[in-house]
Design an enzyme around this catalytic site. Structure first.
Site, short mmCIF file in Angstrom:
data_model
loop_
_atom_site.label_atom_id
_atom_site.label_comp_id
_atom_site.label_asym_id
_atom_site.label_seq_id
_atom_site.Cartn_x
_atom_site.Cartn_y
_atom_site.Cartn_z
N TRP A 1 -1.69 4.17 11.06
CA TRP A 1 -1.79 2.82 10.49
C TRP A 1 -0.38 2.20 10.49
O TRP A 1 0.56 2.82 9.97
CB TRP A 1 -2.32 2.94 9.05
CG TRP A 1 -2.57 1.66 8.35
CD1 TRP A 1 -3.21 0.56 8.83
CD2 TRP A 1 -2.18 1.34 7.00
NE1 TRP A 1 -3.27 -0.41 7.87
CE2 TRP A 1 -2.63 0.03 6.74
CE3 TRP A 1 -1.52 2.03 5.99
CZ2 TRP A 1 -2.44 -0.61 5.52
CZ3 TRP A 1 -1.31 1.40 4.78
CH2 TRP A 1 -1.77 0.09 4.54
N ALA B 1 -8.66 6.65 2.89
CA ALA B 1 -8.99 5.25 2.62
C ALA B 1 -10.45 4.92 2.92
O ALA B 1 -10.92 3.84 2.59
CB ALA B 1 -8.08 4.34 3.44
N LYS C 1 -12.47 0.10 0.30
CA LYS C 1 -13.55 0.03 1.29
C LYS C 1 -14.85 0.57 0.72
O LYS C 1 -15.90 -0.07 0.82
CB LYS C 1 -13.19 0.81 2.55
CG LYS C 1 -11.73 0.82 2.90
CD LYS C 1 -11.29 -0.41 3.65
CE LYS C 1 -9.78 -0.45 3.67
NZ LYS C 1 -9.17 -1.28 4.64
N ASP D 1 -4.07 10.62 3.48
CA ASP D 1 -4.45 9.25 3.20
C ASP D 1 -5.96 9.18 3.35
O ASP D 1 -6.50 9.41 4.44
CB ASP D 1 -3.74 8.32 4.20
CG ASP D 1 -3.96 6.84 3.87
OD1 ASP D 1 -4.84 6.55 3.03
OD2 ASP D 1 -3.27 5.98 4.45
C1 LMR Z 1 -6.69 -2.13 8.15
O1 LMR Z 1 -6.10 -1.20 8.70
O2 LMR Z 1 -7.16 -3.09 8.76
C2 LMR Z 1 -6.87 -2.08 6.66
O3 LMR Z 1 -6.36 -0.91 6.14
C3 LMR Z 1 -6.37 -3.29 5.97
C4 LMR Z 1 -4.89 -3.40 5.97
O4 LMR Z 1 -4.34 -3.63 4.88
O5 LMR Z 1 -4.26 -3.27 7.02
#
Ligand code: LMR
Length: 394
Positions: A127, A210, A243, A208
């Protein structure tokens, strides 16, 4: 003095969100930011969340400060959801945080307090905000191989070879399920091998989490986290409610720090209270209270689980449909990985130029690395996307 500031690079995901909003075409399709959308394109408030909010509206008598690390009931309910109900309380320190991002940020800070010379190892890719936060905190990072661009599956041999280079005191950041941005995940046998590698090197796993409930189910998605918790003496877990409870804007998350003994748990707990106080003082409470109400009420919990399961199976059906449409359009099986991936995202494997073509010529918005949010699709837009992928020649 603000003239001394340097312009900051925009977050790619948030930048795309703005571009999508500004596009006047009514045929546009948003596969950008990770937000669940139902078949009508809405992100509804979940039934159990509405019901819990109604209860809170009636029963809340104060908005005075709560505990610095969040309410014990919330932390207990969330630790149970993540670690399983029989978890060992003596090992777990916890703090409510502003969203999963807040938990990740605090995890980095906490790890650095405990291990000042650490390097944080991140999957390649990960990410983008993981990288950006590490850079902001000036924490050294290294990446380990994760995604095989040819097969669009995990490069497990590469990953293990890189994890062998990790040093004691380093942190290895892992996505507990539903890898973001690729959608490719380890199986449990592979997770057990990762646990062995971490045991061998003495590195600290940081998970993590999420998207619990978005992949194979609430318990299945926590299985890797629980396996690591059982095998390793210490661990960090950053969990998000954005989420799976659909409460993105409430900023509801938690950091769990697992220690080998009660003395270390107390130290970790104190450090987490300190970090909350330094960074923002008390964490947001409304979302946490909603989550607690749902998780501790059998009826609301059952309804939430049922709705979450609908969300999960809707995404799975879209994956199947897209893989089969692409089989039809391209006459090949090369997009079969879309049905194998799990969670909100899949990395398509398209070049940045092709991603731009999809956006400009077909109004299809995905992140530049060709990550697409499967939940941004519906039965009608799946064939449109498949045709566009065929026309662009990906
Ligand atoms: C994403 O990866 O789209 C989500 O986790 C939202 C974000 O805050 O980036």
């Amino acid at each position: 003095m603000f003239g001394n500031l340097k312009p900051q690079a925009q977050d790619k995901i948030l930048e795309l969100m703005a571009l999508y909003r500004a596009d006047p075409r009514d045929t546009k399709v948003d596969l950008g930011v990770g937000v669940y959308k139902d078949p009508d394109g809405n992100t509804p408030v979940m039934r159990a969340v509405k019901a819990a909010e109604k209860r809170l509206l009636e029963s809340e008598t104060t908005k005075s400060y709560t505990a610095l690390v969040g309410e014990a009931a919330y932390r207990d309910a969330m630790a149970g959801l993540v670690l399983g109900e029989g978890y060992d309380r003596a090992r777990v320190a916890s703090a409510a945080t502003p969203g999963g991002t807040g938990a990740v940020h605090m995890a980095f800070e906490l790890a650095r307090m405990a291990s000042p010379d650490m390097t944080v190892w991140v999957s390649d890719p990960t990410w983008p905000n993981h990288l950006s936060m590490l850079k902001h905190l000036d924490i050294p990072m290294q990446s380990y191989r994760y995604f095989d661009n040819d097969t669009r599956a995990v490069d497990f041999d590469g990953m293990m070879a890189d994890l062998a280079k990790v040093q004691p005191g380093d942190v290895v950041l892992l996505h507990g399920c539903c890898h973001n941005p690729t959608g490719a995940n380890l199986n449990l046998t592979q997770w057990a091998e990762v646990a062995t590698a971490l045991e061998r090197t003495g590195a600290l796993p940081m998970v993590d989490l999420a998207y619990q409930g978005f992949g194979d189910g609430l318990d299945a998605d926590a299985a890797a986290t629980r396996l690591l918790a059982e095998r390793l003496p210490e661990m960090l877990i950053a969990a998000s409610c954005s989420k799976n409870f659909g409460i993105y804007r409430e900023r509801t998350g938690i950091l769990l720090a697992l220690s080998a003994n009660a003395k270390d748990t107390e130290l970790a707990q104190g450090a987490m209270a300190y970090l909350n106080r330094q960074n923002f003082s008390f964490p947001p409470d409304h979302g946490a209270r909603v989550v607690t109400t749902i998780l501790t009420d059998p009826e609301l919990r059952a309804d939430w689980m049922a709705e979450l399961e609908e969300v999960r199976t809707t995404m799975l059906a879209l994956r199947e449909q897209l893989a089969s449409e692409l089989r039809r359009v391209t006459g090949s099986d090369r997009f079969g990985f879309i049905a194998q991936h799990r969670g909100m995202f899949s990395r398509l494997g398209a070049s940045p130029e092709d991603v731009l073509k999809l956006r400009e010529e077909h109004g299809i918005y995905m992140v530049g690395d060709s990550r697409m949010n499967i939940a941004g699709l519906n039965q009608k837009t799946v064939p449109i996307l498949a045709e566009a992928i065929g026309k662009v020649g990906i």
